[in-house]
Design a protein around this motif. Structure first.
Motif, short mmCIF file in Angstrom:
data_model
loop_
_atom_site.label_atom_id
_atom_site.label_comp_id
_atom_site.label_asym_id
_atom_site.label_seq_id
_atom_site.Cartn_x
_atom_site.Cartn_y
_atom_site.Cartn_z
N ASP A 168 0.83 -1.21 0.00
CA ASP A 168 0.00 0.00 0.00
C ASP A 168 0.86 1.26 0.00
N LEU A 169 1.94 1.23 0.79
CA LEU A 169 2.83 2.39 0.87
C LEU A 169 3.41 2.69 -0.52
N LEU A 170 3.91 1.62 -1.14
CA LEU A 170 4.53 1.76 -2.46
C LEU A 170 3.53 2.32 -3.47
N ARG A 171 2.30 1.75 -3.47
CA ARG A 171 1.27 2.18 -4.41
C ARG A 171 0.91 3.65 -4.16
N ASN A 172 0.81 4.00 -2.88
CA ASN A 172 0.47 5.38 -2.54
C ASN A 172 1.56 6.36 -2.97
N VAL A 173 2.83 5.94 -2.79
CA VAL A 173 3.94 6.81 -3.19
C VAL A 173 3.90 7.01 -4.70
N VAL A 174 3.66 5.92 -5.43
CA VAL A 174 3.64 6.00 -6.90
C VAL A 174 2.53 6.93 -7.37
N LYS A 175 1.36 6.83 -6.75
CA LYS A 175 0.23 7.61 -7.27
C LYS A 175 0.20 9.04 -6.73
N THR A 176 1.03 9.34 -5.71
CA THR A 176 1.06 10.70 -5.19
C THR A 176 1.82 11.60 -6.16
N PRO A 177 1.23 12.72 -6.57
CA PRO A 177 1.93 13.59 -7.52
C PRO A 177 3.02 14.42 -6.85
N GLY A 178 4.11 14.61 -7.56
CA GLY A 178 5.18 15.50 -7.08
C GLY A 178 6.16 14.80 -6.16
N LEU A 179 7.47 15.05 -6.39
CA LEU A 179 8.51 14.39 -5.60
C LEU A 179 8.39 14.73 -4.11
N GLY A 180 8.14 16.01 -3.83
CA GLY A 180 8.03 16.45 -2.44
C GLY A 180 6.94 15.69 -1.71
N ASN A 181 5.80 15.56 -2.37
CA ASN A 181 4.68 14.84 -1.74
C ASN A 181 4.96 13.35 -1.63
N LYS A 182 5.68 12.81 -2.60
CA LYS A 182 6.05 11.39 -2.54
C LYS A 182 6.90 11.14 -1.29
N LEU A 183 7.89 12.03 -1.06
CA LEU A 183 8.77 11.88 0.10
C LEU A 183 7.99 12.11 1.39
N ARG A 184 7.09 13.11 1.34
CA ARG A 184 6.28 13.40 2.52
C ARG A 184 5.43 12.19 2.90
N ARG A 185 4.98 11.47 1.87
CA ARG A 185 4.17 10.28 2.09
C ARG A 185 4.93 9.27 2.98
N LEU A 186 6.25 9.22 2.83
CA LEU A 186 7.06 8.27 3.60
C LEU A 186 7.13 8.62 5.08
N VAL A 187 7.06 9.91 5.39
CA VAL A 187 7.25 10.31 6.78
C VAL A 187 5.97 10.77 7.47
N MET A 188 4.95 11.10 6.71
CA MET A 188 3.72 11.59 7.34
C MET A 188 2.92 10.42 7.94
N PRO A 189 2.05 10.73 8.91
CA PRO A 189 1.29 9.66 9.56
C PRO A 189 0.29 9.00 8.59
N PRO A 190 -0.16 7.78 8.94
CA PRO A 190 -1.18 7.14 8.11
C PRO A 190 -2.41 8.03 8.02
N GLY A 191 -3.05 8.04 6.84
CA GLY A 191 -4.24 8.87 6.68
C GLY A 191 -3.92 10.22 6.07
N TRP A 192 -2.63 10.55 6.00
CA TRP A 192 -2.23 11.84 5.43
C TRP A 192 -2.50 11.84 3.92
N GLU A 193 -3.01 12.92 3.41
CA GLU A 193 -3.18 13.07 1.97
C GLU A 193 -2.50 14.36 1.54
N PRO A 194 -1.90 14.36 0.35
CA PRO A 194 -1.24 15.59 -0.11
C PRO A 194 -2.26 16.71 -0.25
N PRO A 195 -1.85 17.96 0.00
CA PRO A 195 -2.77 19.08 -0.13
C PRO A 195 -3.23 19.20 -1.58
#
Lengths: 301, 162
Positions: A262-289
């Protein structure tokens, strides 16, 4: 009294570790038998429940395989490496072992909180939380990289100055204690125990997906850390076990790997490098702005 | 209960660090019961015939180079294997197996004893053979309290690192 201050040898410690290891398993099997009997009597027994329990044990087998092949030697290398920078010279006595257990529980608290609030660590730890049931077998439901994150926090015991073997023993002891927290057959213990120690009641809360129970009761042996750092919740309403979005399967491969998948899939589908990296450190349930509009409406004055 | 929990992460981190360091300090202040009374005297191995300190070295792996024994009477000198602030020092041609080095002048104590097998005889502390009194394993560096021995005899087993 003098024995408390006598030197404890590595041999004594590893013998004790083996003894505790064995008895934890024997006791857990006994308690699990009682739990199964209770499921039967209450008419809650099902193939699904047995399948889930079997899967729990399979994840443990996979986890142990990874631990023995990778993480135990990594533990050794990191601990002995870190021991060079020890802050204090600490002799191995029963007194220092007891102090180390208390501090190991404190580092466990933070490590555990970290695995709940940092996306890439939650990916492995959410395996432990993905069962909709709560019994002894859930205590053995582990994710693939649980040890990797634990090292980051346990190593501080060695940096403080505890012997690497003592630090390892104490970290393991904190985990072994928690085996017995995964049960519904113990309701509430006398209040002084419930006040200081982590108990089945507190840990049921920790495994709850009820909104008021999310991210609560991280402690290992002691619940005082949660009371101190504001993450404590009392068990009041009935607990709904599992994740906020249940995985709905007992397939052991999916259970073991779903967090990272799920983490991998979420990182792939999250737009933008910054948001992809943020996905790795933000708590579960976090969505990019949501992407901000190019122009804001002009103030209408 | 009546106490209000700490909700700031920064304050929590400071409290945690303080608890860790405080716990470590507490544990480090506990000294082992046997180590508080130096070993040689408590074990009653004072040699009535011999005065001073006798060092029995075992596990010498070759007769190359020298066996260098350095005796310290203070913790800091031991910790740095000081080549200046020692109380006694002997160097002898190495003999494979066991050797005995006598320090008849050392009658006070407590002392910490280190042995270095300078196999290539370059007078440098390379990673060759080492041992310290009270040492429990190859990578153990005992503090002075544990290394301490009184006059009498002390046995040291060599550890080799290359």
């Amino acid at each position: 009294m003098e024995t408390f201050f006598a030197t404890v040898s590595a041999g004594t410690l590893s013998t004790l570790e083996g003894f505790i290891n064995d008895w934890v398993v024997y006791l857990a099997i006994g308690i699990f038998a009682i739990e199964l009997l209770k499921y039967l009597v209450r008419g809650k027994m099902s193939w699904r429940l047995l399948g889930d329990s079997g899967t729990n044990l399979l994840t443990q087998a996979a986890y142990l395989t990874i631990s023995y092949t990778v993480f135990y030697s990594l533990y050794g290398a990191v601990f002995y490496g870190a021991h060079e920078f020890a802050l204090f010279e600490i002799e191995t006595t029963w007194v220092s072992v007891i102090v180390c257990i208390i501090l190991a529980d404190l580092t466990y608290y933070w490590g555990h909180r970290f695995t709940h609030r940092v996306g890439m660590a939650w990916a492995t730890h959410e395996v432990h939380h993905s069962s909709p049931n709560f019994n002894m077998s859930v205590a053995y439901r582990f994710g693939p990289l649980d040890d990797a994150w634990a090292i980051l926090f346990d190593v501080w015991l060695v940096i403080i100055g505890f012997d690497p073997l003592v630090a390892f023993f104490c970290s393991l002891f904190v985990l072994q204690y928690q085996t017995f927290l995964h049960t519904e057959i113990v309701k509430k213990l006398p209040w002084p125990i419930e006040f200081v120690m982590n108990t089945p009641s507190h840990h049921r809360v920790h495994h709850g997906s009820n909104p008021e129970y999310l991210d609560r009761n991280y402690g290992g042996m002691f619940i005082v850390w949660d009371r101190l750092f504001g993450t404590f919740a009392e068990e009041r309403s009935p607990v709904v076990y599992g994740l906020t979005r249940q995985i709905g399967t007992v397939n052991p491969v999916i259970v073991f790997l779903h967090g990272h998948y799920d983490l991998l899939r979420n990182v792939v589908k999250t737009p933008g490098l910054g948001n992809k990296l943020r996905r790795l450190v933000m708590p579960p349930g976090w969505e990019p702005p949501l992407p901000s509009r190019a122009t804001h409406p002009a103030p209408s004055d | 209960m009546g106490l209000r929990p700490i909700t700031s992460l920064a304050v929590s981190a400071v409290v945690t660090a303080a608890l860790m360091v405080g716990g470590g300090w507490l544990a480090s202040s506990v000294r082992t019961a046997t180590d508080s009374s130096p070993k040689a005297s408590s074990q009653g191995n004072r040699d009535p015939v011999h005065e001073g300190l006798r060092v029995d070295v075992s596990g010498v792996r070759s007769e190359l180079g020298n066996i260098v024994v350095t005796v310290y009477d203070e913790a800091e000198a031991l910790a740095s294997y000081s080549t200046e602030s020692y109380v006694a020092y002997r160097s002898q041609q190495a003999v494979t197996g066991a050797m005995t080095i006598d320090f008849q002048e050392l009658t006070e104590g407590p002392y910490a004893v280190t042995v270095h097998h300078d196999e290539n005889a370059n007078w440098a502390y390379d990673d060759e053979g080492w041992s310290t009194s009270g040492q429990r394993g190859a990578y153990d560096e005992p503090p002075f309290e544990r290394a301490a021995v009184m006059p009498g005899s002390v046995s040291l087993e060599m550890f080799y690192y290359d």
